[in-house]
Structures are given as structure tokens and as C-alpha cells.
Design a protein around this motif. Structure first.
Motif, short mmCIF file in Angstrom:
data_model
loop_
_atom_site.label_atom_id
_atom_site.label_comp_id
_atom_site.label_asym_id
_atom_site.label_seq_id
_atom_site.Cartn_x
_atom_site.Cartn_y
_atom_site.Cartn_z
N PHE A 261 46.94 97.00 18.71
CA PHE A 261 47.45 96.69 20.04
C PHE A 261 47.84 97.97 20.78
CE2 PHE A 261 47.17 92.39 18.92
CZ PHE A 261 47.47 91.60 20.03
N GLU A 262 48.36 98.95 20.06
CA GLU A 262 48.69 100.23 20.70
C GLU A 262 47.43 100.93 21.18
OE1 GLU A 262 50.85 102.23 17.65
OE2 GLU A 262 52.74 101.19 18.08
N ILE A 263 46.37 100.85 20.39
CA ILE A 263 45.09 101.47 20.78
C ILE A 263 44.53 100.78 22.02
CG2 ILE A 263 42.68 101.77 20.09
CD1 ILE A 263 43.69 102.22 17.22
N ILE A 264 44.60 99.43 22.05
CA ILE A 264 44.13 98.69 23.22
C ILE A 264 44.96 99.04 24.45
CG2 ILE A 264 43.86 96.39 24.22
CD1 ILE A 264 43.23 95.36 21.40
N GLN A 265 46.28 99.15 24.23
CA GLN A 265 47.17 99.51 25.34
C GLN A 265 46.79 100.88 25.92
OE1 GLN A 265 50.50 97.66 26.32
NE2 GLN A 265 49.61 98.72 28.07
N ASP A 266 46.52 101.84 25.04
CA ASP A 266 46.09 103.17 25.51
C ASP A 266 44.78 103.08 26.29
OD1 ASP A 266 48.28 104.32 24.32
OD2 ASP A 266 47.23 104.92 22.49
N HIS A 267 43.87 102.24 25.82
CA HIS A 267 42.56 102.14 26.46
C HIS A 267 42.66 101.56 27.87
CE1 HIS A 267 38.20 101.50 26.74
NE2 HIS A 267 38.50 100.33 27.30
N ILE A 268 43.43 100.49 28.03
CA ILE A 268 43.51 99.86 29.35
C ILE A 268 44.45 100.61 30.29
CG2 ILE A 268 42.94 97.58 28.44
CD1 ILE A 268 45.86 96.82 28.58
N THR A 269 45.32 101.45 29.73
CA THR A 269 46.20 102.27 30.57
C THR A 269 45.45 103.45 31.16
OG1 THR A 269 48.10 101.66 29.19
CG2 THR A 269 48.38 103.55 30.64
N ASN A 270 44.46 103.95 30.42
CA ASN A 270 43.66 105.09 30.89
C ASN A 270 42.17 104.73 30.88
OD1 ASN A 270 45.92 107.19 30.91
ND2 ASN A 270 46.00 106.46 28.79
N PRO A 271 41.77 103.79 31.75
CA PRO A 271 40.36 103.35 31.75
C PRO A 271 39.44 104.39 32.38
CG PRO A 271 41.53 102.33 33.56
CD PRO A 271 42.55 103.14 32.80
N ASP A 278 37.62 96.81 31.02
CA ASP A 278 36.26 96.54 30.56
C ASP A 278 36.20 95.84 29.20
OD1 ASP A 278 37.18 98.60 29.04
OD2 ASP A 278 35.46 99.93 29.33
N LEU A 279 37.33 95.32 28.72
CA LEU A 279 37.38 94.67 27.42
C LEU A 279 37.40 93.15 27.57
CD1 LEU A 279 40.04 96.88 25.61
CD2 LEU A 279 37.56 97.13 25.59
N ALA A 280 36.52 92.47 26.88
CA ALA A 280 36.49 91.01 26.90
C ALA A 280 37.74 90.45 26.24
CB ALA A 280 35.24 90.50 26.17
N SER A 281 38.22 89.35 26.78
CA SER A 281 39.34 88.56 26.24
C SER A 281 40.71 89.22 26.41
CB SER A 281 39.13 88.22 24.75
OG SER A 281 39.39 89.33 23.92
N ILE A 282 40.77 90.38 27.07
CA ILE A 282 42.05 91.06 27.31
C ILE A 282 42.49 90.77 28.74
CG2 ILE A 282 43.25 93.27 27.41
CD1 ILE A 282 42.38 92.41 24.60
#
Length: 400
Positions: A261-271, A278-282
Motif C-alpha cells: 500500500f505504501e508503494i501504491i501510495q508513492d505511485h499515485i502521489t507521483n504519477p 493509471d492503476l486499475a481498481s484504485i
């Protein structure tokens, strides 16, 4: 010390030596009786509650005939001298008892709300069945057998039978050693716990189930290649024994979920493109709370999103559920490897294809297969490096 409550009654009789049935006054009914034996907490939004509230407030004089009554459990019952009240001695759970409301939590909540709104309930009566001196198992048996007008979920019934006790004890110990607090919902409408599916007790069972490399081994078991992601509402003795052996792995499973979840948070915070997910289901419009109260995230994800990744880690366990390689030595790097080379690309491709149903995405067998094969390859490479390193050390010793 036991607590006492007074029940004002018109009349009562002994149905048997350990059961009293009474006609009780609604306007003075004790609304703070404990809910220990009940298998779920009352819900003001439920149809059951609304029907009871409407009945007791619109025609209170007919409530006795229209309502099935309340079922209580008390340690002792003492009638008053003039027989107009019953004194209930209640032993709460902290005192080793299981007394209180067995069935009728919605009814008592409706009484409380009606009194708060100043409705006249002086004409209202309710039938009360009082069981005396029940054991914890007997109280639970009655609670499970009581007829309700709204369905009780399977999780609540499992909890009422005490089948989650092994998990509760483990989490209590974990809370002490890790100085944290877990927010886990064990039954329907449980107060003080989030409605996030990640905080459902069955989610914890899914997490540790993913690490059972003996039951779910594609190399030896073609029928059960990967762990199922459906709920596990019933626990047999055999299942409880199996899950108990897996419990020491739960902290690692929770860590993997938190880190993902931390990795996903980093990804959507800095797209790559500002303002674009760009992530499905998020879903960036909602929040997620994880079982460990220290972790909250500003996006919503399917409860099962971490399961394929956690399941791949079972490759690194031996038959006794010991880590072949120390967990801390490989887990963070391998998780990043899975995310960068497989899972992120998979979620991006699903989003581009217009697939947004989270449960369907997380249950795709192809991603489970890919992550499992990747884990096998990663383990083999790691072991080969270890063997090569040991060989070099032996050669150095020989030269010396």
C-alpha cells in the motif's frame, strides 16, 4: 463485583427453575444492559430497528402483542416483596460471566431512542424471558438459535461459537510485543471497528492462508494451485489447527500488505501524468484503513489486492513454514521487484483495457501464476549466489 438492574413488571412466572418469563414496562426498561451474549450489535439503519421503533412509538399499547420479546441472561434474579419488580444480578465478561441481552439488542435501542425523543411509553409492555445462571456456551447456543427478522452473517456465528479465539489470543500477544492496536471486526455491526473489508477477521485468515506452501503448491497439487480468495466463514478443528501453525507468519503477511500500500501510495502521489491514476481498481476518492491501526491510506483498493503478492512468498518457505532465506534479507527487494516488473504493469494494462472490477482483477489466475514462477526464479538465483559465495570462501581457505 456483579451489577444489579431493576426490571419493573406487571407479572411473571417461572417457566422452569432456571427461567422466568415476565411482562415488563418499556418506559423504565434498563437500556444499559450489557450485550455480551448477543452475536451482533444493533444497527439503527437496519429495517429491523426501524420496524421496532415505529411499532413502539405509534401504538405502544399494542407493542406486547406485536413483538416477540427480549431474551436475557442473569446470574441471579430476586423478586421484590410486592412482586412488582425483578432485581437482575449481572456478571459481565470481565468477571467471567456471559450475562446480558441474548436477543433483543435492536429492541432495547429502539426503547432508548423513543425515550430520548420524549415519546409516551407508559402503556407499552414487552415480554422478557430471563435465563438464570447459564454458562458461556449455553448463552451462545441460545443466541445462535434465536430467530431474527434480519439475517446474521456467518462471521458473527463463528465468533459467537468462539472459533476465533485462537486468533484473538495471538493478536493480543502481538499488540503487547509490537506496542500497537489492531482494529478487527469479528461480528456484524461491531462498534469501534472500520467497515473496510481489510479489517474483517476473514481478511486475516486469507492473508495467512496465502502462505500455506504445503496445501497450495502448484508443483505437487494441480487441483489447489493457489489459495482461494473466498471467505472462510466456518472453522473446523482441523482448519483451526492448520491456521494456528501458520499464525507466526501473520506479522510478515501484514507487513507485505502495508508495504504494498505504501508503494501504491508513492505511485499515485507521483504519477507520470499529473492528476492521472493509471492503476486499475484504485480509487483516489476514498480511503483505506488496514488492520494495524498505524496504517491509513488516501486511496481505496480491493481487499484482495495484496493476496497474489503475499502468496508468491510461500515459495520461500520450507515444509515446516520456516524461511529458507532470512525474510529481512530478501523481502523488501523482492516486493519492489514484483511491483516494478509484474504487478504495476498488470494493473496499468487492466486500466487501459477498461477493466475496473477489483475482485475480478485480483482473482485472475494468470497473475497468480506469473508471480509464483517469478518467486521460484528469484529464489533459485539467490540460492545460486549463496552457493557461489560459499565456494569462493572455501577456495580462499584452501589457498591460505
Amino acid at each position: 463485583m456483579p451489577k444489579n438492574w431493576n426490571l419493573k413488571v406487571d407479572q411473571y412466572f417461572n417457566a422452569n427453575p432456571h427461567c422466568i418469563i415476565a411482562t415488563a414496562h418499556v418506559d423504565t426498561f434498563p437500556i444499559d444492559l450489557p450485550l455480551e451474549p448477543n452475536i451482533r450489535e444493533p444497527n439503527k439503519r437496519s429495517a429491523t430497528y426501524r420496524q421496532i421503533f415505529d411499532s413502539v412509538t405509534t401504538e405502544p399499547e399494542k407493542f406486547f402483542e406485536r413483538h416477540s420479546g427480549i431474551v436475557l441472561c442473569a446470574n441471579k434474579v430476586k423478586p421484590s416483596k410486592n412482586k412488582t419488580s425483578l432485581e437482575l444480578e449481572i456478571l459481565e465478561a470481565s468477571e467471567g460471566g456471559s450475562d446480558g441481552i441474548i436477543n433483543g439488542g435492536h429492541t432495547v435501542l429502539a426503547f432508548q431512542q423513543a425515550r430520548d425523543y420524549k415519546y409516551d411509553l407508559t402503556q407499552a409492555r414487552v415480554k422478557v424471558t430471563i435465563h438464570i445462571g447459564l454458562s458461556e456456551d449455553e448463552a451462545k447456543d441460545i443466541a445462535l438459535a434465536s430467530n431474527t427478522s434480519a439475517p446474521v452473517d456467518a462471521r458473527s456465528k463463528v465468533n459467537a461459537r468462539g472459533d476465533y479465539k485462537f486468533l484473538k489470543q495471538f493478536l493480543a500477544q502481538l499488540e503487547r510485543t509490537q506496542d500497537t492496536k489492531f482494529r478487527i471486526a469479528y461480528y456484524q455491526n461491531q462498534s469501534g471497528t472500520p467497515r473496510n473489508p481489510q479489517c474483517n477477521v476473514n481478511h486475516l485468515i486469507k492473508l495467512i492462508n496465502c502462505l500455506d506452501r504445503n496445501r497450495y503448491n502448484p508443483d505437487s497439487n494441480k487441483r489447489a494451485k493457489h489459495p482461494p480468495v473466498s471467505n472462510t466463514p466456518s472453522l473446523s478443528d482441523t482448519e483451526t489447527e492448520r491456521l494456528t501453525r501458520l499464525l507466526p507468519l501473520l506479522p510478515k503477511a501484514l507487513w507485505l500488505e502495508q508495504r504494498l500500500f505504501e508503494i501504491i501510495q508513492d505511485h499515485i502521489t507521483n504519477p507520470r501524468r499529473k492528476g492521472v491514476n493509471d492503476l486499475a481498481s484504485i480509487d483516489t476518492r476514498k480511503n483505506t484503513l488496514l488492520p494495524d491501526s498505524r496504517y491509513s491510506f488516501g486511496f481505496s483498493a480491493p481487499a484482495d489486492i495484496a493476496l497474489p503478492i503475499i502468496a508468491s512468498y510461500r515459495v520461500f518457505l520450507d515444509e515446516q513454514y520456516n524461511w529458507i532465506i532470512p525474510f529481512d534479507e530478501f523481502a523488501p527487494n523482492f516486493l519492489q521487484h514484483l511491483w516494478t516488473n509484474y504487478y504495476k504493469k498488470y494493473l496499468v494494462s487492466e486500466k487501459l483495457a477498461g477493466n475496473t472490477i477489483g475482485s475480478k482483477i485480483c482473482r485472475n489466475p494468470e497473475i497468480w501464476d506469473s508471480l509464483y514462477v517469478c518467486a521460484q526464479s528469484y529464489l533459485n538465483q539467490h540460492l545460486m549466489k549463496m552457493v557461489s559465495s560459499n565456494t569462493k570462501r572455501e577456495e580462499l581457505k584452501l589457498v591460505n
